[in-house]
Write an enzyme that holds these catalytic residues in place. Structure first.
Site, PDB file in Angstrom:
ATOM      1  N   ASP A 424       0.822  -1.207   0.000  1.00 39.60           N
ATOM      2  CA  ASP A 424       0.000   0.000   0.000  1.00 39.60           C
ATOM      3  C   ASP A 424       0.860   1.263   0.000  1.00 39.60           C
ATOM      4  OD1 ASP A 424      -2.630   1.367   0.439  1.00 39.60           O
ATOM      5  OD2 ASP A 424      -1.665   1.955   2.312  1.00 39.60           O
ATOM      6  N   GLU A 476       1.177  -0.503  -5.106  1.00 36.10           N
ATOM      7  CA  GLU A 476       0.212   0.564  -5.376  1.00 36.10           C
ATOM      8  C   GLU A 476       1.038   1.850  -5.478  1.00 36.10           C
ATOM      9  OE1 GLU A 476      -3.511   3.089  -3.554  1.00 36.10           O
ATOM     10  OE2 GLU A 476      -1.847   2.410  -2.325  1.00 36.10           O
TER      11      GLU A 476
END
Length: 744
Positions: A424, A476
């Site tokens: 993330d 990401e």
């Protein structure tokens, strides 16, 4: 022999008394004070059994006890109270091999236990060296709480060893329901200069709740959850829980196949899931059965779980982690989560995990200022705080912190057989000026790149790929940082894949427009093919795109319900045909109307509507055809797997391209993004013969109008689009047609 006379004695006419050697106390007052304060750095040098000129001195910490004895060979030897809850006596046993402590409490039971302060440290010098170097890839084997069983002369001893890194603490004590959370029975010892504190506590086993009472360098005393807790209380409670595992895995064949698989050259269709709101009220084991059935029927290859590491606030969706080594207790035990993964593997479904190494919350009972100093977080607020999210940023340049995170990645892969990590917020890690305005500090070269974070990410990927071939790491990453998916040996970050945020933004923006306006924005739908092979991409329509007023795939589409459903089906067919793997968030696979909320389940009742049910059926067929067609996945990462047929027909909003498989297969994908029917749209093709219509999103089974090509199109000797032959294709409004080339 008398001692020397004191002249003062003679002056007063007194006869000097014989001088005797004054015996040392059984416990030095300084040690008593430090033990009472919880700040003794090595309580094991005081407590336990130690050599004495008259035998062995035994010292025991038992606050609130009425009487304490030491049982040796069936004989009880009483200990004297020397203050502050410490009892001591010299036993006439020069070589005391084993004993038990017998404790009587006022009005309570008599407790017989082994002495935890007799046991050697559970970490060796090599462990401490590797931790200091940031190279202990199995950190969870030595830190945290580990149930143990020892064999002694007086019988087996069961208990739990505790170890925690807190280098600047003045003292650390294990507290828990085993001592009524008093914090005065299990002080820990500091192991040299390593910063690690350790103690073994007998008769503490699985299920025991505990924390560390840390006397910080700042003078504050804070009870912290274990950074390496393997289980936790159910939030909002915050204690760590001692746990072991007796789970027997059944997925050896799955893991063996994974080792020999190249994910970039394999089909990957990912269903993104938030476990708490998929079907609320289910535990890990129930979720395993129902989710596996659903995903297998829909044809996905993988599920990707929003973070399951423990987090106190459900509204964070799991992205504010407080226990990185513990699956959330909301759905069961760690072994229940093991069973979840095992069951999905048995159903042929891979499990990816959303992982959050970029930042952590400020809760003082967790990682924040763990030893009274910025320990896990960077000490400079310009690097150590993420202002947008109100969180701390890890100090990626500190060996022990980097080790904590890299080992955590291996932990999930090895302890829970996770098949990949989606990392993330990578962009927030890479840039020192990320969302900071003017308040940021350049790196040593004057640039904005976070060199420590870059080194961490490279190490992470190198370690994972070396130890576990076939496991994927997915970034990401929303910027144009070069080489995210290139090997570290050529200067890349080493990820397997990267989310294609540009494709997502451009595609959703294009299809949200009324078809009559799309021709003026044709570049939005074609631009992604300019850079499609610059990285190894995943095309994401994730949870982030269906919250905070953004709408859903259904509500973004213009027109009436029939047009919306057609638009969703066409979008998904375009997504599945585009180079790259694909990820779709739950609910979007049947065109859910409402935005997602973690507080409620999906609107499964919408499947009673033929249009929504048709989208679900289309997704099932998309996955079925995709998995059976190597042209759609075997050459995602090379331009040789793709060729344009028509990229410039903006007036009719048509796109067409070819996908080539490493097995020699060819598929033509044609898209009509206009609101008009193109009954005989001519498409140039590279091979003469009958092309099979393997997918048509306007099929009646999907809720469409049924415009199609009767399952086949036949080429004519008419050159078109620079191809030697061509065929006419019927294209319904907002539709996609896939055609498989004839095989020789």
């Amino acid at each position: 022999m008398s001692g020397p006379e004191d002249p003062a004695d003679r002056r007063h006419g007194e006869v000097p008394a014989p001088r005797r050697d004054i015996p040392r106390p059984l416990v030095e007052r300084r040690d008593l004070m430090l033990l009472a304060a919880g700040t003794h750095r090595d309580p094991h040098t005081v407590l336990g059994a130690h050599p004495h000129p008259d035998g062995t001195v035994v010292r025991v910490l038992r606050p609130h006890a009425a009487k304490v004895s030491v049982r040796v060979g069936g004989v009880d030897h009483p200990l004297d109270s020397v203050g502050y809850g410490v009892f001591a006596a010299v036993l006439p046993h020069p070589e005391l091999m084993d004993y038990r402590i017998v404790t009587e409490y006022p009005g309570g039971p008599t407790v017989i236990a082994a002495d935890g302060f007799r046991f050697l440290p559970t970490l060796g010098e090599l462990d401490l060296h590797l931790i200091g170097e940031g190279r202990h890839e199995h950190l969870w084997h030595v830190l945290g709480a580990h149930p143990r069983r020892y064999t002694t002369l007086d019988g087996p001893v069961s208990g739990t060893s505790f170890a925690v890194w807190a280098p600047n603490a003045r003292g650390v004590t294990v507290i828990g329901d085993f001592d009524g959370w008093s914090g005065n029975t299990a002080p820990m010892r500091a192991l040299g200069t390593s910063g690690v504190w350790e103690v073994f506590v007998p008769d503490v086993g699985s299920g025991t709740k505990y924390k560390y009472r840390v006397h910080g360098a700042d003078g504050r005393v804070v009870d912290h959850a274990d950074p390496l807790a393997f289980a936790t209380e159910l939030p909002p409670a915050t204690a760590s829980v001692v746990t072991g595992s007796d789970y027997t895995w059944q997925d050896a064949q799955w893991l063996e196949r994974r080792r020999s698989t190249d994910p970039t050259r394999s089909p990957m269709s990912v269903y993104e899931v938030h476990l708490g709101s998929w079907r609320p009220g289910l535990g890990y084991r129930e979720l395993a059965e129902q989710l596996a059935d659903y995903v297998r029927a829909a044809g996905y290859t993988h599920v990707e779980l929003l973070p399951v590491a423990e987090h106190p606030f459900g509204g964070s969706w799991g992205y504010q982690v407080t226990s990185y080594y513990a699956p959330t207790a909301r759905f069961g035990s760690p072994d229940d989560f093991r069973a979840f993964v095992d069951h999905l593997h048995g159903a042929g479904i891979g499990v990816l995990l959303d992982w959050v190494p970029a930042h952590f919350p400020r809760d003082e009972w967790a990682l924040a200022r763990f030893d009274g100093t910025p320990l896990y977080e960077h000490p400079d607020p310009r690097r150590g705080e993420q202002l947008d999210w109100g969180t701390y940023v890890f100090d990626f340049g500190r060996n022990e912190v980097r080790n904590f995170l890299v080992a955590n990645a291996r932990f999930w892969i090895e302890e829970f057989h996770i098949d990949g990590l989606r990392v993330d917020a990578v962009a927030s890690m890479l840039y020192l000026d990320y969302s900071r305005g003017e308040n940021w500090e350049p790196n040593i070269h004057g640039g904005r790149e976070n060199l420590e974070a870059v080194a961490f990410l490279r190490e992470l990927n190198d370690v994972v790929h070396r130890a576990h071939p076939g496991v994927v790491t997915i970034a990401e990453e929303s910027t144009t940082w070069p080489g995210v998916t290139r090997g570290t040996e050529v200067g890349g970050l080493g990820f397997t894949m990267k989310w294609n945020m540009g494709w997502m933004h451009d595609t959703l923006g294009f299809l949200a427009r009324d078809p009559i306006h799309r021709s003026w924005h044709h570049n939005e739908i074609t631009f992604s093919l300019v850079y499609a092979w610059s990285e190894n991409y995943v095309l994401p329509i994730s949870h982030d795109e269906v919250v905070h007023g953004k709408g859903t795939l259904w509500t973004r589409m213009p027109g009436d319900d029939f047009a919306k459903a057609a638009g969703v089906r066409a979008l998904l067919a375009y997504m599945w045909a585009h180079p790259g793997k694909q990820l779709l968030f739950m609910g979007q696979d049947f065109g859910q109307f409402r935005e997602w909320s973690h507080d409620r389940g999906l609107d499964w009742g919408e499947l009673d509507n033929p249009l929504h049910r048709g989208i679900a059926t289309a997704v099932r067929d998309l996955n079925r055809v995709y998995r059976a067609t190597p042209a759609l996945w075997s050459q995602d990462t090379t331009p040789g797997g793709y060729a344009w047929i028509e990229a410039d027909d903006r007036d009719r909003n048509v796109l067409a391209f070819l996908r080539y498989g490493s097995d020699g297969s060819t598929v033509a994908c044609v898209f009509n993004f206009s609101g008009a029917l193109h009954g005989e749209y001519r498409v140039g093709l590279p091979i003469a013969g009958e092309w099979t219509e393997i997918l048509n999103t306007d099929a009646a089974d999907y809720g469409g109008s049924g415009v199609g090509n009767y399952g086949v199109v036949r080429t004519e000797e008419i050159p078109w689009h620079g191809r030697p032959v061509s065929a006419t294709v019927a294209l319904a409004p907002n539709s996609a047609v896939w055609l498989a080339a004839p095989r020789a």
